[in-house]
Scaffold this active site. Structure first.
Site, mmCIF file in Angstrom:
data_model
loop_
_atom_site.group_PDB
_atom_site.id
_atom_site.type_symbol
_atom_site.label_atom_id
_atom_site.label_comp_id
_atom_site.label_asym_id
_atom_site.label_seq_id
_atom_site.Cartn_x
_atom_site.Cartn_y
_atom_site.Cartn_z
ATOM 1 N N ARG A 1 0.848 -1.192 0.000
ATOM 2 C CA ARG A 1 0.000 0.000 0.000
ATOM 3 C C ARG A 1 0.885 1.244 0.000
ATOM 4 O O ARG A 1 1.966 1.246 0.607
ATOM 5 C CB ARG A 1 -0.913 0.028 1.233
ATOM 6 C CG ARG A 1 -2.071 -0.960 1.175
ATOM 7 C CD ARG A 1 -3.111 -0.588 0.122
ATOM 8 N NE ARG A 1 -4.257 -1.505 0.097
ATOM 9 C CZ ARG A 1 -4.447 -2.476 -0.799
ATOM 10 N NH1 ARG A 1 -3.570 -2.676 -1.757
ATOM 11 N NH2 ARG A 1 -5.517 -3.237 -0.754
ATOM 12 N N HIS B 1 -1.765 0.447 -9.929
ATOM 13 C CA HIS B 1 -2.382 -0.525 -9.005
ATOM 14 C C HIS B 1 -2.971 -1.705 -9.789
ATOM 15 O O HIS B 1 -4.184 -1.959 -9.756
ATOM 16 C CB HIS B 1 -3.459 0.148 -8.130
ATOM 17 C CG HIS B 1 -3.772 -0.646 -6.890
ATOM 18 N ND1 HIS B 1 -4.143 -0.079 -5.704
ATOM 19 C CD2 HIS B 1 -3.749 -1.985 -6.664
ATOM 20 C CE1 HIS B 1 -4.350 -1.020 -4.796
ATOM 21 N NE2 HIS B 1 -4.103 -2.200 -5.365
HETATM 22 P P1 NDP Z 1 -1.879 -11.723 4.280
HETATM 23 O O1 NDP Z 1 -2.708 -11.219 5.387
HETATM 24 O O2 NDP Z 1 -2.122 -13.096 3.760
HETATM 25 O O3 NDP Z 1 -0.340 -11.654 4.673
HETATM 26 C C1 NDP Z 1 0.215 -10.552 5.303
HETATM 27 C C2 NDP Z 1 1.664 -10.867 5.621
HETATM 28 O O4 NDP Z 1 2.274 -9.662 6.123
HETATM 29 C C3 NDP Z 1 1.828 -11.943 6.686
HETATM 30 O O5 NDP Z 1 2.915 -12.757 6.358
HETATM 31 C C4 NDP Z 1 2.128 -11.128 7.940
HETATM 32 O O6 NDP Z 1 2.949 -11.771 8.906
HETATM 33 C C5 NDP Z 1 2.907 -9.976 7.363
HETATM 34 N N1 NDP Z 1 2.860 -8.817 8.250
HETATM 35 C C6 NDP Z 1 1.792 -8.091 8.623
HETATM 36 N N2 NDP Z 1 2.154 -7.094 9.444
HETATM 37 C C7 NDP Z 1 3.491 -7.195 9.600
HETATM 38 C C8 NDP Z 1 4.444 -6.456 10.329
HETATM 39 N N3 NDP Z 1 4.103 -5.410 11.083
HETATM 40 N N4 NDP Z 1 5.732 -6.846 10.253
HETATM 41 C C9 NDP Z 1 6.084 -7.924 9.502
HETATM 42 N N5 NDP Z 1 5.223 -8.673 8.792
HETATM 43 C C10 NDP Z 1 3.935 -8.307 8.828
HETATM 44 O O7 NDP Z 1 -2.021 -10.653 3.100
HETATM 45 P P2 NDP Z 1 -1.809 -10.892 1.529
HETATM 46 O O8 NDP Z 1 -0.491 -11.535 1.326
HETATM 47 O O9 NDP Z 1 -2.998 -11.512 0.924
HETATM 48 O O10 NDP Z 1 -1.792 -9.370 1.016
HETATM 49 C C11 NDP Z 1 -0.868 -8.449 1.550
HETATM 50 C C12 NDP Z 1 -1.184 -7.065 1.062
HETATM 51 O O11 NDP Z 1 -0.854 -6.941 -0.305
HETATM 52 C C13 NDP Z 1 -2.660 -6.682 1.111
HETATM 53 O O12 NDP Z 1 -3.040 -6.276 2.408
HETATM 54 C C14 NDP Z 1 -2.714 -5.546 0.128
HETATM 55 O O13 NDP Z 1 -2.403 -4.352 0.808
HETATM 56 C C15 NDP Z 1 -1.599 -5.871 -0.851
HETATM 57 N N6 NDP Z 1 -2.117 -6.274 -2.151
HETATM 58 C C16 NDP Z 1 -1.837 -5.497 -3.238
HETATM 59 C C17 NDP Z 1 -2.271 -5.840 -4.497
HETATM 60 C C18 NDP Z 1 -1.902 -5.028 -5.677
HETATM 61 O O14 NDP Z 1 -2.436 -5.241 -6.775
HETATM 62 N N7 NDP Z 1 -0.958 -4.096 -5.552
HETATM 63 C C19 NDP Z 1 -3.099 -7.047 -4.705
HETATM 64 C C20 NDP Z 1 -3.310 -7.811 -3.505
HETATM 65 C C21 NDP Z 1 -2.835 -7.438 -2.290
HETATM 66 P P3 NDP Z 1 2.523 -13.134 9.644
HETATM 67 O O15 NDP Z 1 2.544 -14.192 8.575
HETATM 68 O O16 NDP Z 1 3.589 -13.315 10.641
HETATM 69 O O17 NDP Z 1 1.153 -12.890 10.192
#
Ligand code: NDP
Length: 317
Positions: A232, A280
């Site tokens: 984001r 995006h």
């Molecule tokens: P998930 O919820 O499946 O995964 C999020 C990951 O981020 C997890 O591994 C989590 O850790 C990690 N995480 C969250 N907070 C922290 C932190 N503070 N420090 C370190 N690691 C952290 O989300 P997705 O993979 O499905 O999607 C991620 C993001 O990608 C979405 O929220 C969206 O913003 C973005 N996105 C963008 C798109 C685009 O077209 N540009 C399309 C789709 C998504 P843990 O495993 O330890 O919980």
């Protein structure tokens, strides 16, 4: 009649609304007597069992006494959590889509190849008609560091690994992924940043990740490394990124997400020679897939089953 309300204060969701109607009517949907209504068309607030939303309009959610869940129509949920009048107890779901993750893997693989094979240098030299081969090496000599190892990050890590790249990944909790060096913790580990030739942000937007990629972060990256943001826009301090690019600390950046979208015409990112702006589009689930997941959860609610792909509000994803 039970109603699924489709709403956004910012976006036109009419196409998704049609997909939801089709999914509800499909034999496999098996949701009888479900009405799909596109806000602001008329509806009875007592009939609304679920809301499919992107930036829900202010005042709408608290006015729905029978609401069972709010479905984000994307992978992220920050646009729902940021809603000031979000009812406290209502579960929130998000879209989890394998095809979407494959799309993200393609996007990041393209960026990795772009920098690893030196296409950035080649494009920069083309204006001066300069014939010079950039340094070439095996993919294994190029390390990609992925921030976030969820639905997106895991598929990206596997795709890069399977294409011969060296891959590291950082998440909050410990993960194991064959052939990938993993790190856990609340801040990006120094070793992770210092050794990565390209760092990719695939984190959800939370209080902890807002502004994470700032001057200190870029200074801790390997000198001459590249940066990719497909998480984001609010996770990056744009001025700090531009300063790191201009100082030569970073070689280039590929940016898919921005503080404000569409990216302002005045943004210096558009014309920066080291920046690639994409609108995006790194990956998206199809309307049919989004509709299928949301209708399936409505079906679950109505048959007393637990809904799927819920998020933990406290952690913000
Ligand atoms: P998930 O919820 O499946 O995964 C999020 C990951 O981020 C997890 O591994 C989590 O850790 C990690 N995480 C969250 N907070 C922290 C932190 N503070 N420090 C370190 N690691 C952290 O989300 P997705 O993979 O499905 O999607 C991620 C993001 O990608 C979405 O929220 C969206 O913003 C973005 N996105 C963008 C798109 C685009 O077209 N540009 C399309 C789709 C998504 P843990 O495993 O330890 O919980």
């Amino acid at each position: 009649m039970a109603t699924l309300l489709v709403c956004s204060a910012t976006d036109d969701l009419s196409t998704l609304c049609s997909a939801l109607e089709a999914a509800a009517a499909a034999p496999e949907g098996q949701v009888r007597d479900l009405k799909v209504v596109l806000w602001p068309a008329a509806f009875d607030p007592w009939d609304v069992v679920a809301v499919a939303a992107w930036n829900p309009p202010a005042g709408l959610l608290p006015a729905l006494p029978a609401l069972k869940f709010v479905a984000s129509i994307g992978a992220g949920i920050e646009h729902i959590l940021q809603c000031p009048d979000l009812p406290e107890e209502v579960p929130i779901t998000r879209i989890v889509d394998t095809q979407q993750a494959q799309g993200m893997a393609e996007y990041v693989l393209w960026a990795a190849l772009h920098f690893h094979r030196g296409f950035d240098e080649i494009l920069a030299r083309q204006t001066s008609r300069t014939w010079r081969v950039p340094p070439q090496a095996a993919a294994s000599a190029f390390r990609v560091g992925i921030m976030g190892l969820g639905g997106m990050g895991t598929q990206v890590a596997k795709r890069l690994r399977d294409n011969g790249f060296s891959v590291s990944a950082w998440a909050r909790r410990a993960h194991e992924l064959q052939g990938v060096q993993t790190f856990a913790g609340s801040t990006p580990p120094a070793e992770f940043l210092a050794l990565s030739d390209m760092v990719v942000c695939l984190l959800p937007l939370t209080a902890q990740t807002t502004g994470l990629c700032n001057a200190e972060f870029f200074a801790a990256m390997k000198p001459g490394a590249a940066f990719v943001n497909a998480g984001r826009g609010q996770q990056v301090v744009t001025g700090d990124l531009l300063a790191a690019l201009d100082a030569g600390q970073l070689r280039g950046a590929v940016l898919d997400v921005f503080d404000t979208e569409p990216l302002s015409q005045q943004s210096p990112l558009w014309s920066h020679p080291k920046v690639i702006v994409t609108p995006h589009m790194a990956s998206a689930a199809t309307d049919a897939s989004i509709a299928c997941q949301i209708v399936s959860n409505v079906q679950r609610v109505r048959s007393g089953q637990a809904i799927e792909n819920t998020v933990t509000r406290e952690q913000g994803y």
